[in-house]
Design a protein around this motif. Structure first.
Motif, PDB file in Angstrom:
ATOM      1  N   ALA A 181       0.849  -1.190   0.000  1.00 21.08           N
ATOM      2  CA  ALA A 181       0.000   0.000   0.000  1.00 21.08           C
ATOM      3  C   ALA A 181       0.890   1.246   0.000  1.00 21.08           C
ATOM      4  O   ALA A 181       2.115   1.144   0.029  1.00 21.08           O
ATOM      5  N   ALA A 182       0.271   2.422  -0.005  1.00 13.17           N
ATOM      6  CA  ALA A 182       1.025   3.680  -0.013  1.00 13.17           C
ATOM      7  C   ALA A 182       1.902   3.802   1.231  1.00 13.17           C
ATOM      8  O   ALA A 182       3.042   4.256   1.164  1.00 13.17           O
ATOM      9  N   ASN A 183       1.373   3.385   2.369  1.00 15.26           N
ATOM     10  CA  ASN A 183       2.147   3.374   3.610  1.00 15.26           C
ATOM     11  C   ASN A 183       3.024   2.122   3.587  1.00 15.26           C
ATOM     12  O   ASN A 183       2.515   1.018   3.440  1.00 15.26           O
ATOM     13  N   PRO A 184       4.342   2.264   3.739  1.00 17.91           N
ATOM     14  CA  PRO A 184       5.226   1.091   3.635  1.00 17.91           C
ATOM     15  C   PRO A 184       4.964   0.011   4.677  1.00 17.91           C
ATOM     16  O   PRO A 184       5.377  -1.127   4.498  1.00 17.91           O
ATOM     17  N   LYS A 185       4.262   0.320   5.755  1.00 19.22           N
ATOM     18  CA  LYS A 185       3.965  -0.679   6.786  1.00 19.22           C
ATOM     19  C   LYS A 185       2.635  -1.382   6.526  1.00 19.22           C
ATOM     20  O   LYS A 185       2.221  -2.228   7.307  1.00 19.22           O
ATOM     21  N   GLN A 186       1.960  -1.005   5.450  1.00 19.19           N
ATOM     22  CA  GLN A 186       0.644  -1.563   5.169  1.00 19.19           C
ATOM     23  C   GLN A 186       0.626  -2.313   3.845  1.00 19.19           C
ATOM     24  O   GLN A 186       1.442  -2.073   2.957  1.00 19.19           O
ATOM     25  N   VAL A 187      -0.348  -3.215   3.736  1.00 16.51           N
ATOM     26  CA  VAL A 187      -0.616  -3.930   2.495  1.00 16.51           C
ATOM     27  C   VAL A 187      -2.097  -3.758   2.170  1.00 16.51           C
ATOM     28  O   VAL A 187      -2.870  -3.246   2.984  1.00 16.51           O
ATOM     29  N   MET A 188      -2.477  -4.199   0.981  1.00 18.05           N
ATOM     30  CA  MET A 188      -3.880  -4.109   0.584  1.00 18.05           C
ATOM     31  C   MET A 188      -4.261  -5.310  -0.266  1.00 18.05           C
ATOM     32  O   MET A 188      -3.415  -5.948  -0.886  1.00 18.05           O
ATOM     33  N   SER A 189      -5.554  -5.609  -0.253  1.00 19.39           N
ATOM     34  CA  SER A 189      -6.115  -6.642  -1.107  1.00 19.39           C
ATOM     35  C   SER A 189      -7.477  -6.138  -1.584  1.00 19.39           C
ATOM     36  O   SER A 189      -8.163  -5.403  -0.875  1.00 19.39           O
ATOM     37  N   VAL A 190      -7.854  -6.525  -2.790  1.00 16.31           N
ATOM     38  CA  VAL A 190      -9.068  -6.006  -3.419  1.00 16.31           C
ATOM     39  C   VAL A 190      -9.991  -7.159  -3.788  1.00 16.31           C
ATOM     40  O   VAL A 190      -9.543  -8.214  -4.223  1.00 16.31           O
ATOM     41  N   LEU A 191     -11.274  -6.930  -3.606  1.00 15.39           N
ATOM     42  CA  LEU A 191     -12.311  -7.874  -4.030  1.00 15.39           C
ATOM     43  C   LEU A 191     -13.242  -7.145  -4.971  1.00 15.39           C
ATOM     44  O   LEU A 191     -13.728  -6.053  -4.647  1.00 15.39           O
ATOM     45  N   ILE A 192     -13.488  -7.711  -6.131  1.00 15.20           N
ATOM     46  CA  ILE A 192     -14.432  -7.122  -7.083  1.00 15.20           C
ATOM     47  C   ILE A 192     -15.654  -8.012  -7.125  1.00 15.20           C
ATOM     48  O   ILE A 192     -15.571  -9.200  -7.417  1.00 15.20           O
ATOM     49  N   ARG A 193     -16.796  -7.435  -6.790  1.00 13.89           N
ATOM     50  CA  ARG A 193     -18.073  -8.163  -6.840  1.00 13.89           C
ATOM     51  C   ARG A 193     -18.863  -7.629  -8.017  1.00 13.89           C
ATOM     52  O   ARG A 193     -19.011  -6.430  -8.190  1.00 13.89           O
ATOM     53  N   ARG A 194     -19.378  -8.534  -8.817  1.00 15.74           N
ATOM     54  CA  ARG A 194     -20.226  -8.145  -9.946  1.00 15.74           C
ATOM     55  C   ARG A 194     -21.584  -8.782  -9.746  1.00 15.74           C
ATOM     56  O   ARG A 194     -21.678  -9.965  -9.432  1.00 15.74           O
ATOM     57  N   LYS A 195     -22.607  -7.985  -9.907  1.00 21.61           N
ATOM     58  CA  LYS A 195     -23.948  -8.558  -9.851  1.00 21.61           C
ATOM     59  C   LYS A 195     -24.769  -7.932 -10.953  1.00 21.61           C
ATOM     60  O   LYS A 195     -24.487  -6.814 -11.400  1.00 21.61           O
ATOM     61  N   ARG A 196     -25.738  -8.669 -11.375  1.00 22.04           N
ATOM     62  CA  ARG A 196     -26.610  -8.172 -12.425  1.00 22.04           C
ATOM     63  C   ARG A 196     -27.391  -6.986 -11.896  1.00 22.04           C
ATOM     64  O   ARG A 196     -27.943  -7.025 -10.795  1.00 22.04           O
ATOM     65  N   ALA A 197     -27.421  -5.920 -12.659  1.00 27.00           N
ATOM     66  CA  ALA A 197     -28.169  -4.740 -12.257  1.00 27.00           C
ATOM     67  C   ALA A 197     -29.661  -5.065 -12.267  1.00 27.00           C
ATOM     68  O   ALA A 197     -30.132  -5.843 -13.092  1.00 27.00           O
ATOM     69  N   GLU A 198     -30.389  -4.480 -11.337  1.00 24.42           N
ATOM     70  CA  GLU A 198     -31.826  -4.733 -11.263  1.00 24.42           C
ATOM     71  C   GLU A 198     -32.512  -4.273 -12.530  1.00 24.42           C
ATOM     72  O   GLU A 198     -32.152  -3.265 -13.117  1.00 24.42           O
ATOM     73  N   GLY A 199     -33.490  -5.045 -12.950  1.00 22.87           N
ATOM     74  CA  GLY A 199     -34.258  -4.674 -14.133  1.00 22.87           C
ATOM     75  C   GLY A 199     -33.660  -5.187 -15.432  1.00 22.87           C
ATOM     76  O   GLY A 199     -34.163  -4.890 -16.487  1.00 22.87           O
ATOM     77  N   THR A 200     -32.562  -5.950 -15.361  1.00 19.74           N
ATOM     78  CA  THR A 200     -31.986  -6.512 -16.578  1.00 19.74           C
ATOM     79  C   THR A 200     -32.206  -8.001 -16.583  1.00 19.74           C
ATOM     80  O   THR A 200     -32.291  -8.644 -15.545  1.00 19.74           O
ATOM     81  N   SER A 201     -32.295  -8.560 -17.764  1.00 20.84           N
ATOM     82  CA  SER A 201     -32.474 -10.002 -17.875  1.00 20.84           C
ATOM     83  C   SER A 201     -31.112 -10.658 -18.015  1.00 20.84           C
ATOM     84  O   SER A 201     -30.178 -10.060 -18.549  1.00 20.84           O
ATOM     85  N   PRO A 202     -30.967 -11.877 -17.514  1.00 19.90           N
ATOM     86  CA  PRO A 202     -29.676 -12.558 -17.636  1.00 19.90           C
ATOM     87  C   PRO A 202     -29.339 -12.865 -19.085  1.00 19.90           C
ATOM     88  O   PRO A 202     -30.232 -13.181 -19.886  1.00 19.90           O
ATOM     89  N   ARG A 203     -28.065 -12.733 -19.438  1.00 21.00           N
ATOM     90  CA  ARG A 203     -27.632 -13.078 -20.781  1.00 21.00           C
ATOM     91  C   ARG A 203     -27.479 -14.585 -20.886  1.00 21.00           C
ATOM     92  O   ARG A 203     -27.178 -15.256 -19.928  1.00 21.00           O
ATOM     93  N   GLN A 204     -27.680 -15.093 -22.073  1.00 21.49           N
ATOM     94  CA  GLN A 204     -27.454 -16.514 -22.318  1.00 21.49           C
ATOM     95  C   GLN A 204     -25.954 -16.718 -22.440  1.00 21.49           C
ATOM     96  O   GLN A 204     -25.342 -16.256 -23.370  1.00 21.49           O
ATOM     97  N   SER A 205     -25.355 -17.409 -21.494  1.00 22.08           N
ATOM     98  CA  SER A 205     -23.912 -17.589 -21.510  1.00 22.08           C
ATOM     99  C   SER A 205     -23.510 -18.963 -22.023  1.00 22.08           C
ATOM    100  O   SER A 205     -22.354 -19.214 -22.270  1.00 22.08           O
ATOM    101  N   GLY A 206     -24.441 -19.876 -22.122  1.00 28.57           N
ATOM    102  CA  GLY A 206     -24.117 -21.187 -22.615  1.00 28.57           C
ATOM    103  C   GLY A 206     -23.450 -22.075 -21.572  1.00 28.57           C
ATOM    104  O   GLY A 206     -22.895 -23.100 -21.890  1.00 28.57           O
ATOM    105  N   ARG A 207     -23.451 -21.669 -20.307  1.00 27.02           N
ATOM    106  CA  ARG A 207     -22.837 -22.477 -19.257  1.00 27.02           C
ATOM    107  C   ARG A 207     -23.829 -23.375 -18.597  1.00 27.02           C
ATOM    108  O   ARG A 207     -24.933 -23.166 -18.430  1.00 27.02           O
TER     109      ARG A 207
END
Length: 89
Positions: free
Chosen positions: A63-89
């Motif tokens: 991280a910016a502070n040399p005594k610190q570290v960081m980790s990131v989590l990215i969450r994706r969710k379908r926005a309300e009011g949209t239909s799911p795409r056909q992904s073929g899975r």
């Protein structure tokens, strides 16, 4: 040359192009910053609470502070009011 820089006229076959999902997904970015021990403990606590898998977090980075570290989590969710795409899975 990296795949993301290779020109491709086929808009439906771009592995690094998020334009198709931008209007359909809501993205939330969570960042944990602190001591290495504190970041690990926070990630484990969130795992125990069922919030996110430990492997879903990014590798620990300095991280910016040399005594610190960081980790990131990215969450994706379908926005309300949209239909799911056909992904073929």
């Amino acid at each position: 040359m990296s795949q993301e820089f290779v020109p491709d006229d086929n808009k439906f076959d771009r592995p690094n192009d998020d334009s198709a999902g931008v209007c359909e997904q809501e993205v939330v970015l969570l960042t944990v910053v602190g001591s290495p021990k504190g970041v690990r403990e926070t990630i484990l606590t969130l795992y125990r609470l069922g919030f996110a898998e430990v492997g879903d977090w990014s590798p620990v980075q300095r991280a910016a502070n040399p005594k610190q570290v960081m980790s990131v989590l990215i969450r994706r969710k379908r926005a309300e009011g949209t239909s799911p795409r056909q992904s073929g899975r």
